[in-house]
Scaffold this active site. Structure first.
Site, mmCIF file in Angstrom:
data_model
loop_
_atom_site.group_PDB
_atom_site.id
_atom_site.type_symbol
_atom_site.label_atom_id
_atom_site.label_comp_id
_atom_site.label_asym_id
_atom_site.label_seq_id
_atom_site.Cartn_x
_atom_site.Cartn_y
_atom_site.Cartn_z
ATOM 1 N N SER A 194 30.471 41.548 25.302
ATOM 2 C CA SER A 194 30.380 40.127 25.636
ATOM 3 C C SER A 194 28.934 39.716 25.875
ATOM 4 C CB SER A 194 31.225 39.837 26.882
ATOM 5 O OG SER A 194 30.980 38.541 27.379
ATOM 6 N N LYS A 250 30.997 44.092 41.992
ATOM 7 C CA LYS A 250 31.688 44.584 40.799
ATOM 8 C C LYS A 250 31.331 46.044 40.543
ATOM 9 C CE LYS A 250 32.254 41.768 37.412
ATOM 10 N NZ LYS A 250 32.048 40.900 36.236
ATOM 11 N N ASP A 291 37.963 43.051 33.839
ATOM 12 C CA ASP A 291 36.618 42.896 33.283
ATOM 13 C C ASP A 291 36.074 44.299 33.047
ATOM 14 O OD1 ASP A 291 34.333 41.746 32.359
ATOM 15 O OD2 ASP A 291 33.639 40.985 34.296
ATOM 16 N N SER A 321 35.216 34.835 39.118
ATOM 17 C CA SER A 321 34.402 34.442 40.272
ATOM 18 C C SER A 321 34.601 32.960 40.605
ATOM 19 C CB SER A 321 32.923 34.706 39.976
ATOM 20 O OG SER A 321 32.465 33.833 38.961
ATOM 21 N N SER A 342 28.091 31.513 30.621
ATOM 22 C CA SER A 342 29.543 31.368 30.602
ATOM 23 C C SER A 342 30.025 30.631 31.841
ATOM 24 C CB SER A 342 30.207 32.747 30.537
ATOM 25 O OG SER A 342 29.871 33.496 31.692
ATOM 26 N N ARG A 343 31.261 30.206 31.765
ATOM 27 C CA ARG A 343 31.928 29.703 32.956
ATOM 28 C C ARG A 343 32.523 30.907 33.696
ATOM 29 N NH1 ARG A 343 31.765 24.314 32.775
ATOM 30 N NH2 ARG A 343 31.737 23.256 30.759
ATOM 31 N N ALA A 344 33.033 30.652 34.887
ATOM 32 C CA ALA A 344 33.556 31.738 35.712
ATOM 33 C C ALA A 344 34.695 32.465 35.008
ATOM 34 C CB ALA A 344 34.042 31.178 37.044
#
Length: 505
Positions: free
Chosen positions: A278, A302, A270, A213, A208-210
């Site tokens: 996901s 996280k 998130d 982050s 995935s892309r950020a």
């Protein structure tokens, strides 16, 4: 959703306004438009646009100017692409069908658990573009306030898998890995893929892309090679080289996830259930059978405690087992960034330094890669239990990983060196002593204010590690930005927040 242009509804002439609205279909109509009056369409309402046998649901804005002529309608890029029309084509506008799955979202807001059919209906409508950003935010917020339980997480994962495409491979074992995140740097994936593929494993890595982050794996890999691969290209790359590092959003693997991620990024949330759904929906869709999950644990990562990490690992394992996946979780050090670079290009430079066996390659990244890749090699059956780390190190030191990585990049469209930022400023220590704490969250925030990941060259190059002795005036890090405005914005943040690296005498 099916509809066709009918003689009963007046048609409007389509005008391409070349508006980019983050993939959201938007249309502009005149306030005095006869269709708006006839259909009772109000500003910011959802409308159904019909062109032949294609439809798209869009957000309506109305204008009171000569930008549009009578009988015209202007469409954003997302709406234009969805309808696949040409300038001047005729389209019709109607009220969309009733969104029945929204009742399940309202029930979830009031604390009711959702069943399989309800989550399937929600996910299907999301992928069909029937949910507004407001409705999406309501669903995601409801699952954050009252977290998804185990059954809901399993149901959501299945629903997200079912609405997308699936990859199938001839190999009996297909490996994959994922890092839960929250730790700046830690760009292990390109290295792990190269090591796994160099040792004969199949690893079709979609990344995935950020979300929240300064860089996602796809953002970093994109500074080294193309990542926008379609399914056919991805399959050819993997069949030829054994592995790839591609952006999952370019394919139709778990398409709901990309939509959820966009809203989660804007809300800066998130949650555990969404995270599990996901991660695993994408792994299942990519055809993975054996998965290693890296869970960094630290006070500003996280996952902040071992207890939370074990709870997450338990839920990941339970959901994975329900789909027949073999999964191993690693609890890793999340007290400080991994590598020196934070931001797409700077993290890519760390990756290259390790692959090329450069003398100043970050040792912590090399060790983290060996740990994760070692687990992948053992889980995939090409290394004996306890021998994976040694084999991973050998694959790097022998040059086999670098050779395989170059071949993967070539198959994906060609290797390139990562870009360099136009503006670089040092951040200096204001006192002498020992570095005792590094705030991961402040570092990530600073890198994003400098422009990452939208500006690939932007970010931070860290110069100190925990335990290092520091002298007053020494560079703690270098801030990289592509514009003077972003640099000024980031430096102002540094001035306001105090110490990012805590130094004690």
């Amino acid at each position: 959703m099916s509809a066709r242009i009918t003689p009963q509804t007046p048609a409007l002439q389509a005008l391409r306004m070349r508006l980019h609205a983050q993939h959201q279909p938007v249309v502009l109509m005149r306030t005095d438009c006869h269709v708006c009056r006839a259909e009772g369409l109000a500003p910011r309402s959802q409308v159904l646009i019909i062109a032949g046998d294609r439809t798209v649901q869009a957000l309506l804005y109305q204008i009171d100017s000569d930008l549009l002529k009578t009988g015209q309608i202007a469409l954003s890029e997302a709406a234009w692409d969805a309808l696949d029309i040409h300038e001047g084509d005729l389209v019709q506008v109607r009220h969309p069908p009733l969104l029945e799955s929204l009742s399940a979202v309202r029930a979830r807001i009031h604390g009711h658990r959702l069943q399989t059919t309800e989550l399937q209906a929600i996910v299907r409508d999301v992928v069909d573009g029937r949910y507004t950003d407001v409705a999406l935010s309501a669903f995601l917020t409801a699952t954050a306030v009252l977290p998804l339980d185990m059954q809901e997480t399993i149901h959501l994962t299945r629903a997200m898998v079912d609405v997308g495409d699936h990859l199938q491979w001839q190999a009996p074992i297909v490996v994959d890995k994922h890092c839960v995140g929250g730790l700046p740097g830690n760009r292990t994936t390109p290295l792990v893929v190269a090591i796994a593929a160099a040792n004969g494993l199949v690893m079709p890595k979609t990344s995935s892309r950020a979300i929240t982050s300064p860089a996602g794996t796809a953002d970093t890999m994109e500074t080294l090679a193309p990542v926008d691969l379609d399914l056919d290209t991805l399959r050819k790359v993997v069949e030829k080289e054994g592995g790839c590092v591609a952006w999952g959003g370019a394919m139709h693997l778990s398409p709901a996830d990309d939509i959820f991620v966009r809203i989660e990024r804007e809300l800066d949330i998130d949650t555990q259930g969404q995270l599990i759904a996901s991660v695993l929906s994408k792994k299942i869709a990519a055809g993975a059978t054996h998965i290693v999950i890296d869970i960094p644990v630290g006070p500003t990562a996280k996952v902040r405690s071992r207890e939370t990490a074990e709870h997450l690992a338990h839920h990941l394992s339970e959901v994975a087992a329900s789909f027949g996946l073999v999964l191993r979780c690693l609890f890793t050090d999340g007290n400080q960034p991994v590598g020196r670079g934070i931001g797409p290009a700077l993290e890519a430079r760390d990756v290259l330094a390790v692959l090329r066996n450069e003398a100043d390659a970050p040792q912590d990244l090399c060790d983290r890669v060996a740990l994760v890749a070692g687990a992948v090699l053992e889980l995939g059956g090409v290394a004996k239990e306890g021998d994976g780390i040694r084999l991973a190190h050998e694959t790097i030191s022998s040059g086999r990983a670098w050779e395989k990585f170059q071949r993967i990049c070539a198959a994906q469209g060609g290797f390139r060196e990562p870009p360099q930022a136009l503006y670089v400023e040092p951040l200096l220590a204001t006192t002498s002593g020992r570095a005792v704490h590094i705030d991961n969250r402040k570092l990530s925030r600073l890198a994003k204010l400098a422009g990452a990941p939208e500006s690939p060259a932007a970010g931070i190059q860290l110069q100190v590690r925990l335990g290092d002795e520091v002298t007053r005036g020494q560079s703690l890090m270098f801030l990289h930005a592509q514009t003077s405005g972003e640099m000024a914005y980031a430096l102002a943040y540094v001035h306001d927040i105090g110490d990012i690296v805590k130094i004690e005498p």
